[in-house]
Design a protein around this motif. Structure first.
Motif, PDB file in Angstrom:
ATOM      1  N   ASP A 145      40.032  41.666  29.458  1.00 11.13           N
ATOM      2  CA  ASP A 145      41.376  42.179  29.722  1.00 11.13           C
ATOM      3  C   ASP A 145      41.314  43.644  30.168  1.00 11.13           C
ATOM      4  O   ASP A 145      42.052  44.049  31.075  1.00 11.13           O
ATOM      5  N   ASP A 189      41.608  46.746  37.943  1.00 12.09           N
ATOM      6  CA  ASP A 189      41.610  46.296  39.336  1.00 12.09           C
ATOM      7  C   ASP A 189      42.934  46.633  40.010  1.00 12.09           C
ATOM      8  O   ASP A 189      43.997  46.156  39.600  1.00 12.09           O
ATOM      9  N   ASP A 190      42.863  47.455  41.034  1.00  8.63           N
ATOM     10  CA  ASP A 190      44.043  47.816  41.806  1.00  8.63           C
ATOM     11  C   ASP A 190      44.209  46.951  43.054  1.00  8.63           C
ATOM     12  O   ASP A 190      45.031  47.238  43.923  1.00  8.63           O
ATOM     13  N   CYS A 227      37.803  37.688  36.103  1.00  6.30           N
ATOM     14  CA  CYS A 227      37.996  37.852  34.657  1.00  6.30           C
ATOM     15  C   CYS A 227      38.863  36.721  34.106  1.00  6.30           C
ATOM     16  O   CYS A 227      38.603  36.204  33.007  1.00  6.30           O
ATOM     17  N   ALA A 259      40.000  43.710  33.782  1.00  2.00           N
ATOM     18  CA  ALA A 259      40.997  43.185  34.721  1.00  2.00           C
ATOM     19  C   ALA A 259      42.075  44.221  35.002  1.00  2.00           C
ATOM     20  O   ALA A 259      42.568  44.338  36.138  1.00  2.00           O
ATOM     21  N   ALA A 260      42.437  45.007  33.989  1.00  2.00           N
ATOM     22  CA  ALA A 260      43.487  46.009  34.152  1.00  2.00           C
ATOM     23  C   ALA A 260      43.057  47.159  35.061  1.00  2.00           C
ATOM     24  O   ALA A 260      43.898  47.905  35.566  1.00  2.00           O
ATOM     25  N   ARG A 291      39.809  40.936  39.004  1.00  2.00           N
ATOM     26  CA  ARG A 291      40.851  40.450  38.095  1.00  2.00           C
ATOM     27  C   ARG A 291      40.845  38.926  38.041  1.00  2.00           C
ATOM     28  O   ARG A 291      40.936  38.334  36.955  1.00  2.00           O
ATOM     29  N   GLU A 292      40.716  38.310  39.204  1.00  2.00           N
ATOM     30  CA  GLU A 292      40.707  36.845  39.248  1.00  2.00           C
ATOM     31  C   GLU A 292      39.474  36.276  38.552  1.00  2.00           C
ATOM     32  O   GLU A 292      39.558  35.266  37.849  1.00  2.00           O
TER      33      GLU A 292
END
Length: 295
Positions: free
Chosen positions: A212, A218-219, A239, A215-216, A236-237
């Motif tokens: 988590d 990733d912009d 993760c 993933a946070a 993010r995907e």
């Protein structure tokens, strides 16, 4: 290929790995504003690995050696590189603790309690040797979560991502738009968990929380530079896919009533199939099964 540029001021070296599994690990060479190089994960402690890294570093001044985690395929070449360059070795503070714990010796896994058949026990005991290799490096300094590493001209931030090992470290370079992910997030492989000695918390829970966190970061443009395989996009995907894998595994384990760890593991869905697991991969599968049962 000796090395290839993968981001501004960052080169990747595919360092060969022994053993017939994954063919290589990735060492990353980060150039700082003073012309020196900082090496992330120098790779395995083999002659072939040392030769390839030495060729990529020819003429460079190495200022530091940063380890994402303690495993021999990432950290095994650190002692030799330090001896050749006098560059300090840096790890996360929790990984330094894990290295000290491993150096003190660990009991063998309780194969009897897991219900492992007698004929499979020798290979598992052989696989349970210290994961950092026969001569693990002693780090010179540690870094804390959120700390910026001493890399002139770059803002390279430590991101603590436990799960694979207790002090696994990712490195975020926001200006370059890259995240060095070690073995925390790989493009196709599901990383093993709990492979750095005992912890007070469940490695699966640690790993899911760390997914988590990553993933946070990733912009939408962040490029992961993994410890194995090739650089990819969509951290993010990825993760989310890794987290979903463990949720499915948890459901599979919960559906098994009673029985031993071995009995439960034999019913689960494994990449390549249960019968293909042996040695270290089998040991990792059993450990993850035990971790799911303990949640």
């Amino acid at each position: 290929m000796v090395s290839a540029t993968v981001a501004a001021g960052v080169r990747r070296v595919r360092v060969p790995m022994p053993g017939g599994g994954l063919p290589f690990s990735n060492a990353y060479l980060i150039e700082d504003a003073e012309g020196a190089v900082h090496v992330v994960d120098p790779g395995s402690p083999t002659r072939a690995a040392r030769d390839d890294l030495r060729a990529a570093l020819r003429g460079a001044r190495v200022a530091s050696i940063v380890l994402t985690h303690l495993h021999a395929d990432h950290a095994g070449g650190a002692a030799a590189l330090r001896a050749a360059t006098r560059a300090p070795v840096l790890v996360h503070e929790r990984e330094a603790e894990a290295l000290r714990t491993l150096a003190a010796g660990l009991p063998a896994p309780d194969l009897d309690a897991w219900g492992v058949p007698a004929e499979r026990r020798p290979e598992l005991l052989a696989a349970a040797v210290v994961p950092a290799g026969p001569d693990p490096v002693v780090p010179d300094a540690t870094v804390a979560d959120g700390e910026h590493l001493p890399v002139p001209g770059r803002r390279l931030r430590a991101v603590w991502t436990p799960g694979h090992t207790p002090g696994h470290l990712c490195l975020l370079d926001e200006e370059a738009g890259v995240l060095f992910t070690g073995d925390h997030v790989l493009p196709t492989v599901n990383p093993g968990l709990g492979l750095g000695g005992p912890t007070a918390t469940n490695p699966i829970d640690d790993y899911l929380a760390a997914l988590d966190r990553v993933a946070a970061l990733d912009d939408g443009a962040l490029r992961p530079l993994p410890g194995h395989e090739d650089p990819f996009t969509g951290v993010r995907e990825r993760c989310a896919v890794l987290a979903a894998h463990h949720r499915r595994r948890a459901d599979e384990v919960a559906a098994q009533a009673g029985g031993t760890v071995w009995d439960t593991a034999a019913t689960l869905t494994w990449t390549g199939g249960w019968d293909a697991l042996s040695g270290s991969t089998l040991l990792s599968a059993l450990r993850q099964t035990a971790q799911h049962r303990a949640r």
